[in-house]
Write a protein that holds these residues in place. Structure first.
Motif, PDB file in Angstrom:
ATOM      1  N   TYR A  73     -40.262  11.936  18.630  1.00 62.51           N
ATOM      2  CA  TYR A  73     -39.216  12.569  19.451  1.00 62.51           C
ATOM      3  C   TYR A  73     -38.517  11.538  20.332  1.00 62.51           C
ATOM      4  CZ  TYR A  73     -38.965  17.664  18.916  1.00 62.51           C
ATOM      5  OH  TYR A  73     -38.684  18.930  18.466  1.00 62.51           O
ATOM      6  N   LEU A  74     -39.306  10.619  20.888  1.00 64.83           N
ATOM      7  CA  LEU A  74     -38.687   9.602  21.752  1.00 64.83           C
ATOM      8  C   LEU A  74     -37.724   8.732  20.950  1.00 64.83           C
ATOM      9  CD1 LEU A  74     -41.677   8.624  24.055  1.00 64.83           C
ATOM     10  CD2 LEU A  74     -39.595   9.858  24.706  1.00 64.83           C
ATOM     11  N   LYS A  75     -38.099   8.445  19.709  1.00 65.36           N
ATOM     12  CA  LYS A  75     -37.219   7.679  18.820  1.00 65.36           C
ATOM     13  C   LYS A  75     -35.940   8.482  18.540  1.00 65.36           C
ATOM     14  CE  LYS A  75     -38.739   6.805  14.636  1.00 65.36           C
ATOM     15  NZ  LYS A  75     -39.563   6.436  13.504  1.00 65.36           N
ATOM     16  N   TRP A  76     -36.098   9.743  18.223  1.00 66.05           N
ATOM     17  CA  TRP A  76     -34.935  10.588  17.914  1.00 66.05           C
ATOM     18  C   TRP A  76     -34.035  10.771  19.140  1.00 66.05           C
ATOM     19  CZ3 TRP A  76     -38.174  14.886  15.014  1.00 66.05           C
ATOM     20  CH2 TRP A  76     -38.491  14.427  13.734  1.00 66.05           C
ATOM     21  N   ALA A  77     -34.663  10.830  20.300  1.00 69.27           N
ATOM     22  CA  ALA A  77     -33.884  11.091  21.526  1.00 69.27           C
ATOM     23  C   ALA A  77     -33.159   9.849  22.015  1.00 69.27           C
ATOM     24  CB  ALA A  77     -34.799  11.634  22.619  1.00 69.27           C
ATOM     25  N   ASN A  78     -33.421   8.705  21.353  1.00 71.33           N
ATOM     26  CA  ASN A  78     -32.842   7.446  21.811  1.00 71.33           C
ATOM     27  C   ASN A  78     -31.725   7.003  20.852  1.00 71.33           C
ATOM     28  OD1 ASN A  78     -32.685   5.314  23.600  1.00 71.33           O
ATOM     29  ND2 ASN A  78     -34.132   4.058  22.418  1.00 71.33           N
ATOM     30  N   ASP A  79     -30.679   7.834  20.736  1.00 70.06           N
ATOM     31  CA  ASP A  79     -29.513   7.533  19.891  1.00 70.06           C
ATOM     32  C   ASP A  79     -29.942   7.097  18.490  1.00 70.06           C
ATOM     33  OD1 ASP A  79     -28.095   8.067  22.198  1.00 70.06           O
ATOM     34  OD2 ASP A  79     -28.075   5.965  22.798  1.00 70.06           O
ATOM     35  N   TYR A  80     -30.691   7.930  17.849  1.00 64.74           N
ATOM     36  CA  TYR A  80     -31.312   7.600  16.570  1.00 64.74           C
ATOM     37  C   TYR A  80     -30.282   7.263  15.494  1.00 64.74           C
ATOM     38  CZ  TYR A  80     -34.183   8.280  12.400  1.00 64.74           C
ATOM     39  OH  TYR A  80     -34.838   8.112  11.209  1.00 64.74           O
ATOM     40  N   GLN A  81     -30.576   6.263  14.715  1.00 67.00           N
ATOM     41  CA  GLN A  81     -29.802   5.984  13.502  1.00 67.00           C
ATOM     42  C   GLN A  81     -30.593   5.082  12.575  1.00 67.00           C
ATOM     43  OE1 GLN A  81     -26.812   2.460  14.377  1.00 67.00           O
ATOM     44  NE2 GLN A  81     -26.322   4.226  15.625  1.00 67.00           N
ATOM     45  N   GLU A  82     -30.300   5.209  11.286  1.00 60.84           N
ATOM     46  CA  GLU A  82     -30.881   4.325  10.279  1.00 60.84           C
ATOM     47  C   GLU A  82     -29.749   3.512   9.659  1.00 60.84           C
ATOM     48  OE1 GLU A  82     -33.025   6.876   7.602  1.00 60.84           O
ATOM     49  OE2 GLU A  82     -34.179   7.759   9.221  1.00 60.84           O
ATOM     50  N   ASN A  83     -30.117   2.597   8.779  1.00 64.18           N
ATOM     51  CA  ASN A  83     -29.088   1.816   8.091  1.00 64.18           C
ATOM     52  C   ASN A  83     -28.480   2.680   6.978  1.00 64.18           C
ATOM     53  OD1 ASN A  83     -27.434  -0.156   7.097  1.00 64.18           O
ATOM     54  ND2 ASN A  83     -29.067  -1.207   5.976  1.00 64.18           N
ATOM     55  N   GLN A  84     -27.738   3.666   7.405  1.00 57.76           N
ATOM     56  CA  GLN A  84     -27.180   4.646   6.462  1.00 57.76           C
ATOM     57  C   GLN A  84     -25.729   4.942   6.810  1.00 57.76           C
ATOM     58  OE1 GLN A  84     -29.564   8.192   5.647  1.00 57.76           O
ATOM     59  NE2 GLN A  84     -27.726   9.436   5.416  1.00 57.76           N
ATOM     60  N   VAL A  85     -24.918   5.102   5.780  1.00 61.76           N
ATOM     61  CA  VAL A  85     -23.546   5.582   5.945  1.00 61.76           C
ATOM     62  C   VAL A  85     -23.412   6.851   5.117  1.00 61.76           C
ATOM     63  CG1 VAL A  85     -21.108   5.122   5.519  1.00 61.76           C
ATOM     64  CG2 VAL A  85     -22.591   3.275   6.327  1.00 61.76           C
ATOM     65  N   THR A  86     -22.881   7.893   5.708  1.00 63.00           N
ATOM     66  CA  THR A  86     -22.694   9.152   4.986  1.00 63.00           C
ATOM     67  C   THR A  86     -21.202   9.450   4.873  1.00 63.00           C
ATOM     68  OG1 THR A  86     -24.800   9.948   5.840  1.00 63.00           O
ATOM     69  CG2 THR A  86     -23.294  11.603   4.937  1.00 63.00           C
ATOM     70  N   LEU A  87     -20.789   9.744   3.651  1.00 66.20           N
ATOM     71  CA  LEU A  87     -19.398  10.152   3.410  1.00 66.20           C
ATOM     72  C   LEU A  87     -19.399  11.660   3.205  1.00 66.20           C
ATOM     73  CD1 LEU A  87     -19.876   7.233   1.685  1.00 66.20           C
ATOM     74  CD2 LEU A  87     -17.396   7.475   1.603  1.00 66.20           C
ATOM     75  N   ILE A  88     -18.627  12.347   4.012  1.00 67.96           N
ATOM     76  CA  ILE A  88     -18.550  13.809   3.938  1.00 67.96           C
ATOM     77  C   ILE A  88     -17.105  14.156   3.591  1.00 67.96           C
ATOM     78  CG2 ILE A  88     -18.852  15.950   5.243  1.00 67.96           C
ATOM     79  CD1 ILE A  88     -20.465  13.939   7.245  1.00 67.96           C
ATOM     80  N   TYR A  89     -16.917  14.887   2.526  1.00 76.18           N
ATOM     81  CA  TYR A  89     -15.532  15.177   2.127  1.00 76.18           C
ATOM     82  C   TYR A  89     -15.392  16.622   1.685  1.00 76.18           C
ATOM     83  CZ  TYR A  89     -17.035  15.272  -2.719  1.00 76.18           C
ATOM     84  OH  TYR A  89     -17.658  15.622  -3.879  1.00 76.18           O
ATOM     85  N   ASP A  90     -14.180  17.091   1.736  1.00 77.71           N
ATOM     86  CA  ASP A  90     -13.810  18.337   1.071  1.00 77.71           C
ATOM     87  C   ASP A  90     -12.690  17.978   0.109  1.00 77.71           C
ATOM     88  OD1 ASP A  90     -13.733  20.960   0.345  1.00 77.71           O
ATOM     89  OD2 ASP A  90     -13.259  21.739   2.334  1.00 77.71           O
ATOM     90  N   THR A  91     -12.505  18.778  -0.909  1.00 76.78           N
ATOM     91  CA  THR A  91     -11.489  18.433  -1.905  1.00 76.78           C
ATOM     92  C   THR A  91     -10.949  19.706  -2.537  1.00 76.78           C
ATOM     93  OG1 THR A  91     -11.084  16.854  -3.705  1.00 76.78           O
ATOM     94  CG2 THR A  91     -13.078  18.210  -3.874  1.00 76.78           C
ATOM     95  N   MET A  92      -9.675  19.673  -2.931  1.00 71.06           N
ATOM     96  CA  MET A  92      -9.102  20.828  -3.651  1.00 71.06           C
ATOM     97  C   MET A  92      -8.953  20.520  -5.137  1.00 71.06           C
ATOM     98  SD  MET A  92      -6.327  22.581  -1.116  1.00 71.06           S
ATOM     99  CE  MET A  92      -5.303  21.151  -0.878  1.00 71.06           C
ATOM    100  N   TRP A  93      -8.393  19.345  -5.442  1.00 69.56           N
ATOM    101  CA  TRP A  93      -8.139  18.984  -6.840  1.00 69.56           C
ATOM    102  C   TRP A  93      -8.756  17.618  -7.169  1.00 69.56           C
ATOM    103  CZ3 TRP A  93      -6.820  23.061  -9.380  1.00 69.56           C
ATOM    104  CH2 TRP A  93      -6.054  24.071  -8.756  1.00 69.56           C
ATOM    105  N   ASN A  94      -9.829  17.276  -6.443  1.00 64.60           N
ATOM    106  CA  ASN A  94     -10.642  16.082  -6.744  1.00 64.60           C
ATOM    107  C   ASN A  94     -10.062  14.753  -6.282  1.00 64.60           C
ATOM    108  OD1 ASN A  94     -12.944  17.224  -7.749  1.00 64.60           O
ATOM    109  ND2 ASN A  94     -12.115  17.431  -9.821  1.00 64.60           N
ATOM    110  N   SER A  95      -8.871  14.733  -5.706  1.00 64.96           N
ATOM    111  CA  SER A  95      -8.326  13.438  -5.274  1.00 64.96           C
ATOM    112  C   SER A  95      -9.167  12.854  -4.133  1.00 64.96           C
ATOM    113  CB  SER A  95      -6.870  13.600  -4.804  1.00 64.96           C
ATOM    114  OG  SER A  95      -6.054  13.923  -5.904  1.00 64.96           O
ATOM    115  N   THR A  96      -9.503  13.692  -3.144  1.00 61.80           N
ATOM    116  CA  THR A  96     -10.298  13.186  -2.012  1.00 61.80           C
ATOM    117  C   THR A  96     -11.718  12.845  -2.473  1.00 61.80           C
ATOM    118  OG1 THR A  96      -8.908  14.434  -0.478  1.00 61.80           O
ATOM    119  CG2 THR A  96     -11.015  13.676   0.365  1.00 61.80           C
ATOM    120  N   ARG A  97     -12.234  13.598  -3.453  1.00 58.23           N
ATOM    121  CA  ARG A  97     -13.556  13.238  -3.999  1.00 58.23           C
ATOM    122  C   ARG A  97     -13.507  11.841  -4.632  1.00 58.23           C
ATOM    123  NH1 ARG A  97     -15.586  12.908  -8.816  1.00 58.23           N
ATOM    124  NH2 ARG A  97     -13.986  14.156  -9.868  1.00 58.23           N
TER     125      ARG A  97
END
Ligand code: FEO
Length: 395
Positions: free
Chosen positions: A240-264
């Protein structure tokens, strides 16, 4: 029947294997949940918390198999959201004069929910209640999860009753952490922390400091959801102390929405650029409209940076991206970087709104957004790969 967990304490809660959603539709619970309540019998009889309202009659009837309700000397309410206080009216109908120990905010919340003038005993930090062989010490832990939340420490057996703190939405018939799969427990504990407690990180740290400051032995942490931490209970406190201390890993997440696959297609090309530049970075790509919103938020929690993509729709954003922005704003992630991308037809208004939304959520925008008109061709996808490389360098 309840489940005896120590010489003096019996679990008298409810395991909810069917639960799929919690807080209305806000939080997915893929592995169900439990509403843990506990009965201490060591001279005096003390009930710690109750269960969610739909299970109130079952709870009271099963509690009667354990104890004559009239023999309950005290009820301790650590937190009074309905998943823990919901069975109070059914219980108090039978024992209306039994004292209820809670914080001042707890009293207000119980009154606001149930409109009853029960026998409240308001407690504060360090107040004690003798139970016979042992003593309960009350430790207010405001905003872990609501302002009323408190922990209760039972010295005779070194148990911390922590309510939502250290909990998980996890249904199990085997109550202890050492009797369940650690990976599952931690997955659910992290999802719980991220989606419910992350915005209260500083309160979580304060509460932990207070508990640690008591300098008392800790044999067990009994939360109100999920498993009891019996094997090395400090492991979840340290996590919990780790999580409460601005937690992050060496990870990048791409979150997208798309209608006709261009943004995908843009998302996949940008991810390729990040991979080329920093092959050791964990990269996740998530479709906002299809994948579970709370699982997406947990991946944001894991990430040092995110890229959010949305096509321009009706001069703005899709509902899925708009909803996620609202949720991320509420959870108050800190020290994470971001940028926006998305396709458009005749005007890229969505990108401007998305960048403004990410800024509003507290992300540091490290690059101007990336757009693509209509459907990306090979040249446009190459430009997205380059954009991904530049984004990776900016982290
Ligand atoms: Fe499990 Fe905040 O209630």
């Amino acid at each position: 029947m309840g489940k005896k967990i120590t010489d003096n304490v019996t679990w008298v809660g409810k395991v909810d294997w069917e639960l799929q959603l919690f807080h209305g539709q806000e939080l997915s619970t893929h592995r169900g949940s439990s509403y843990n309540a506990y009965l201490i019998r060591d001279g005096k009889n003390v009930l710690i918390d109750t269960v969610w309202q739909p299970f109130d009659r079952e709870f009271v009837s099963r509690l009667k198999e354990e104890i004559d309700l009239k023999d309950i000397d005290y009820v301790v309410m650590n937190h009074n959201e309905i998943d823990h206080s919901g069975a109070l009216p059914e219980l108090m109908r039978e024992i209306p004069d039994t004292p209820i120990y809670c914080t001042a905010n707890g009293k207000k919340i119980i009154e606001g929910h149930y409109h009853q003038d029960w026998n409240f005993h308001v407690v504060g930090l360090g107040d004690k209640l003798e139970t016979g062989k042992g003593t309960l010490t009350f430790i207010p832990a405001p905003f872990c999860h609501w302002p009323d939340t408190m922990f209760t420490y039972y010295d005779a057996e070194g148990i911390l009753f922590s309510n939502d703190g250290f909990g998980q939405h996890y249904a199990t018939e085997s109550l202890f952490n050492d009797k369940n799969l650690s990976e599952e427990i931690y997955t659910e504990a992290k999802k719980y922390y991220c989606n419910i407690l992350n915005l209260y990180g500083s309160n979580v740290k304060k509460a932990i400091d207070t508990v640690v400051g008591l300098n008392v032995p800790l044999s067990m942490i009994c939360p109100s959801h999920g498993v009891i931490w019996r094997d090395n209970p400090m492991q979840i406190v340290e996590t919990y102390l780790k999580w409460a201390n601005d937690y992050q890993e060496n990870q990048v997440t791409l979150i997208y929405d798309t209608m006709w696959n261009s943004t995908r297609k843009m998302a996949e090309a940008i991810a390729e650029g990040i991979r080329q530049e920093t092959p050791d970075t964990v990269i996740k790509i998530m479709e906002a409209g299809k994948q579970d919103k709370n699982d997406i938020l947990t991946e944001v929690f894991n990430s040092k940076a995110i890229l959010m993509g949305c096509p321009t729709i009706n001069q703005g954003l899709s509902y899925a991206i708009g909803g996620l922005l609202e949720m991320m704003k509420g959870l108050k992630f800190k020290k994470k970087k971001a940028a926006a991308f998305g396709s458009y037809g005749w005007a890229p208004q969505g990108l401007k709104k998305l960048t403004a939304g990410l800024t509003d959520c507290g992300f540091e925008i490290v690059m101007d957004g990336k757009t693509c008109q209509w459907v990306p061709d090979e040249e446009a996808l190459h430009a997205c790969i380059e954009y991904g490389r530049e984004f990776a360098k900016a982290l």
